[in-house]
Design an enzyme around this catalytic site. Structure first.
Site, mmCIF file in Angstrom:
data_model
loop_
_atom_site.group_PDB
_atom_site.id
_atom_site.type_symbol
_atom_site.label_atom_id
_atom_site.label_comp_id
_atom_site.label_asym_id
_atom_site.label_seq_id
_atom_site.Cartn_x
_atom_site.Cartn_y
_atom_site.Cartn_z
ATOM 1 N N ARG A 161 28.490 -16.274 -3.040
ATOM 2 C CA ARG A 161 27.834 -17.596 -2.952
ATOM 3 C C ARG A 161 26.306 -17.490 -3.012
ATOM 4 O O ARG A 161 25.595 -18.221 -2.350
ATOM 5 C CB ARG A 161 28.250 -18.352 -1.676
ATOM 6 N N SER A 235 33.501 -26.639 1.304
ATOM 7 C CA SER A 235 33.266 -25.753 2.455
ATOM 8 C C SER A 235 31.848 -25.944 2.961
ATOM 9 O O SER A 235 30.895 -25.801 2.193
ATOM 10 C CB SER A 235 33.402 -24.292 2.041
ATOM 11 N N GLU A 332 26.903 -23.133 3.731
ATOM 12 C CA GLU A 332 26.964 -22.925 2.276
ATOM 13 C C GLU A 332 26.261 -24.094 1.588
ATOM 14 O O GLU A 332 25.635 -23.948 0.538
ATOM 15 C CB GLU A 332 28.436 -22.862 1.837
HETATM 16 C C1 LIG Z 1 35.769 -31.113 -2.572
HETATM 17 C C2 LIG Z 1 34.850 -29.969 -2.903
HETATM 18 C C3 LIG Z 1 35.380 -28.716 -3.146
HETATM 19 C C4 LIG Z 1 34.558 -27.630 -3.462
HETATM 20 N N1 LIG Z 1 35.122 -26.413 -3.712
HETATM 21 C C5 LIG Z 1 34.345 -25.344 -4.035
HETATM 22 C C6 LIG Z 1 34.933 -24.068 -4.308
HETATM 23 O O1 LIG Z 1 36.153 -23.904 -4.290
HETATM 24 N N2 LIG Z 1 34.119 -23.038 -4.609
HETATM 25 C C7 LIG Z 1 32.761 -23.181 -4.680
HETATM 26 O O2 LIG Z 1 32.079 -22.200 -4.966
HETATM 27 N N3 LIG Z 1 32.172 -24.382 -4.432
HETATM 28 C C8 LIG Z 1 32.935 -25.462 -4.108
HETATM 29 N N4 LIG Z 1 32.348 -26.682 -3.850
HETATM 30 C C9 LIG Z 1 30.880 -26.791 -3.889
HETATM 31 C C10 LIG Z 1 30.314 -27.357 -5.223
HETATM 32 O O3 LIG Z 1 31.309 -28.003 -5.952
HETATM 33 C C11 LIG Z 1 29.728 -26.257 -6.094
HETATM 34 O O4 LIG Z 1 28.704 -25.596 -5.399
HETATM 35 C C12 LIG Z 1 29.150 -26.802 -7.408
HETATM 36 O O5 LIG Z 1 28.774 -25.750 -8.256
HETATM 37 C C13 LIG Z 1 27.966 -27.732 -7.189
HETATM 38 O O6 LIG Z 1 27.665 -28.359 -8.416
HETATM 39 P P1 LIG Z 1 26.735 -29.621 -8.485
HETATM 40 O O7 LIG Z 1 26.434 -29.873 -9.922
HETATM 41 O O8 LIG Z 1 27.350 -30.748 -7.733
HETATM 42 O O9 LIG Z 1 25.438 -29.082 -7.738
HETATM 43 P P2 LIG Z 1 24.421 -29.913 -6.836
HETATM 44 O O10 LIG Z 1 25.053 -30.193 -5.519
HETATM 45 O O11 LIG Z 1 23.878 -31.058 -7.594
HETATM 46 O O12 LIG Z 1 23.288 -28.822 -6.648
HETATM 47 C C14 LIG Z 1 23.520 -27.663 -5.870
HETATM 48 C C15 LIG Z 1 22.280 -26.787 -5.885
HETATM 49 O O13 LIG Z 1 22.036 -26.299 -7.200
HETATM 50 C C16 LIG Z 1 20.785 -26.743 -7.713
HETATM 51 N N5 LIG Z 1 21.007 -27.084 -9.125
HETATM 52 C C17 LIG Z 1 21.985 -27.864 -9.627
HETATM 53 N N6 LIG Z 1 21.926 -27.887 -10.980
HETATM 54 C C18 LIG Z 1 20.870 -27.112 -11.337
HETATM 55 C C19 LIG Z 1 20.273 -26.738 -12.582
HETATM 56 N N7 LIG Z 1 20.732 -27.180 -13.752
HETATM 57 N N8 LIG Z 1 19.182 -25.915 -12.560
HETATM 58 C C20 LIG Z 1 18.686 -25.471 -11.388
HETATM 59 N N9 LIG Z 1 19.190 -25.781 -10.173
HETATM 60 C C21 LIG Z 1 20.276 -26.596 -10.153
HETATM 61 C C22 LIG Z 1 20.408 -27.927 -6.850
HETATM 62 O O14 LIG Z 1 19.011 -28.130 -6.810
HETATM 63 C C23 LIG Z 1 21.003 -27.530 -5.504
HETATM 64 O O15 LIG Z 1 20.146 -26.629 -4.836
HETATM 65 C C24 LIG Z 1 33.153 -27.801 -3.538
HETATM 66 C C25 LIG Z 1 32.609 -29.081 -3.302
HETATM 67 C C26 LIG Z 1 33.451 -30.158 -2.983
HETATM 68 C C27 LIG Z 1 32.853 -31.519 -2.765
#
Ligand SMILES: Cc1cc2nc3c(=O)[nH]c(=O)nc-3n(C[C@H](O)[C@H](O)[C@H](O)COP(=O)(O)OP(=O)(O)OC[C@H]3O[C@@H](n4cnc5c(N)ncnc54)[C@H](O)[C@@H]3O)c2cc1C
Length: 336
Positions: A161, A235, A332
């Site tokens: 992570r 998580s 996380e």
């Molecule tokens: C129901 C649920 C289940 C989940 N299950 C998992 C799982 O099984 N495994 C897991 O690893 N995660 C899981 N997650 C967490 C999440 O889905 C992941 O971390 C996902 O990759 C986040 O994507 P996002 O586009 O929503 O990121 P955001 O929440 O929009 O951003 C997360 C971080 O990344 C940065 N960021 C985003 N995009 C960019 C970019 N293009 N360039 C630079 N920085 C950027 C943001 O500034 C922030 O710091 C889960 C979340 C939920 C709600």
């Protein structure tokens, strides 16, 4: 500063917070323009994909860059592999399903993870025995000066992570494109028990990557709350990696404690969800902030919670786990 943009629809916790301003980034040229503006105005910013890994604990006195860069391109292929360059604003799960339709394999265990392709490398998303670092060859983007940079797999410094983008380069680099190397023949990864068991229930002779995806989706839907119904960010804590000595002490009290080996023989990973449940937090609530009733690792918005209330609940849990087990839980989810 006047806070003009509501972030409620832009974070899966569904907490109300406002930002000073927002720009939608649809192309690299948009990004270069916005970075010029941010430099001139001396404004902070954060990038948002799906907002599924952030918790806003107050208004954000800066600019939101909402990533909407799309596109998928086959860069090279042979009989065994295909290399795909993918726009960072693509939806992760739709991309996984698209790959399965095309016969490009490897991502199936990561089905139904919310969020964008560009966020996948940030925390090296992982589930059911697979981490995305195994399939990424390259990450491209722009630094704040508008300079284009590219990182190969090793330079991304992926860990559990973690990556260089989440640590040293947090908010310093906007990812525009991620390149994946996927398999053309199925390479099933079934180390994770529940996936194997659900597949057996299907009763088929030969399982396909699509079957694995289907089963992973079923398991996730049965265990995890859908953010559209109950606000959450998956998580909330990372699974702690602890010293073997501490683990041996814990085993004396809790012989049933689940644990996984790590690359380091002297350290063991234990599931944070088990610790939280054992400490009696599963299903509990503090105001509108709750611990999910099926999965103690997930904190939920039970009505109109604020980010501060979720943070307070998370801190109470951390204190309790430290007292009961001597283990520090690390979030996380990113708190902004
Ligand atoms: C129901 C649920 C289940 C989940 N299950 C998992 C799982 O099984 N495994 C897991 O690893 N995660 C899981 N997650 C967490 C999440 O889905 C992941 O971390 C996902 O990759 C986040 O994507 P996002 O586009 O929503 O990121 P955001 O929440 O929009 O951003 C997360 C971080 O990344 C940065 N960021 C985003 N995009 C960019 C970019 N293009 N360039 C630079 N920085 C950027 C943001 O500034 C922030 O710091 C889960 C979340 C939920 C709600």
């Amino acid at each position: 500063l006047e806070f003009k943009v509501s972030l409620k629809e832009l974070n899966t916790f569904g907490v109300e917070a406002k930002a000073y301003g927002l720009s939608r980034i649809k192309a690299e040229s948009d990004l270069i323009e916005v970075f010029k503006f941010l430099r001139a105005e001396k404004l902070r910013h954060i990038t948002l994909g799906g907002g599924s890994n952030v918790l806003f604990i107050g208004n954000f006195p800066g600019w939101i860059l909402k990533n909407e860069i799309l596109g998928k391109e086959v860069v090279s292929e042979n009989e065994e592999f295909v290399e795909l360059a993918v726009g960072s604003g693509e939806n992760w799960h739709e991309f996984v399903l698209w790959c399965l339709e095309k016969g490009f394999y490897g991502l199936e265990n990561l089905s139904l993870i919310p969020g964008s392709v560009g966020a996948a490398p940030i925390q090296n998303i992982g589930a059911y025995g697979v981490e995305v670092k195994e399939l990424i060859t390259n990450v491209e983007g722009y630094d704040l000066q508008g300079k284009r940079c590219s990182f190969d797999n090793r330079e991304c410094q992926f860990g559990y992570r973690e990556s260089v983008f989440k640590l040293k380069m947090l908010d310093q680099f906007f990812i525009t494109r991620v390149t994946f190397r996927l398999y053309k023949q199925s390479q099933l990864r079934l180390e994770y028990g529940p996936v194997q068991r659900e597949l057996e229930k299907l009763g088929l002779e030969n399982h396909t990557p699509k079957d694995v995806s289907k089963v992973v989706i079923q398991i996730r839907q049965s265990k995890l709350p859908d953010p559209k119904e109950v606000g959450n960010a998956g998580s909330f804590f990372k699974n702690p990696v602890i010293e073997k000595n501490l683990f041996l002490d814990l085993v004396e009290h809790y012989p049933e404690i689940p644990h996984y080996p790590t690359e380091d023989d002297e350290r063991v990973k234990v599931p944070a969800g088990w610790l939280i449940e054992k400490a009696g937090w599963k299903g509990r609530r503090m105001g509108d902030a709750g611990v999910h009733e099926n999965q103690a690792l997930v904190l939920v918005n039970l009505n109109r919670v604020s980010g501060t209330q979720i943070r307070e609940l998370s801190e109470k849990i951390q204190q309790d786990i430290l007292i009961k087990f001597g283990i520090s839980l690390m979030p996380e989810v990113r708190m902004v």
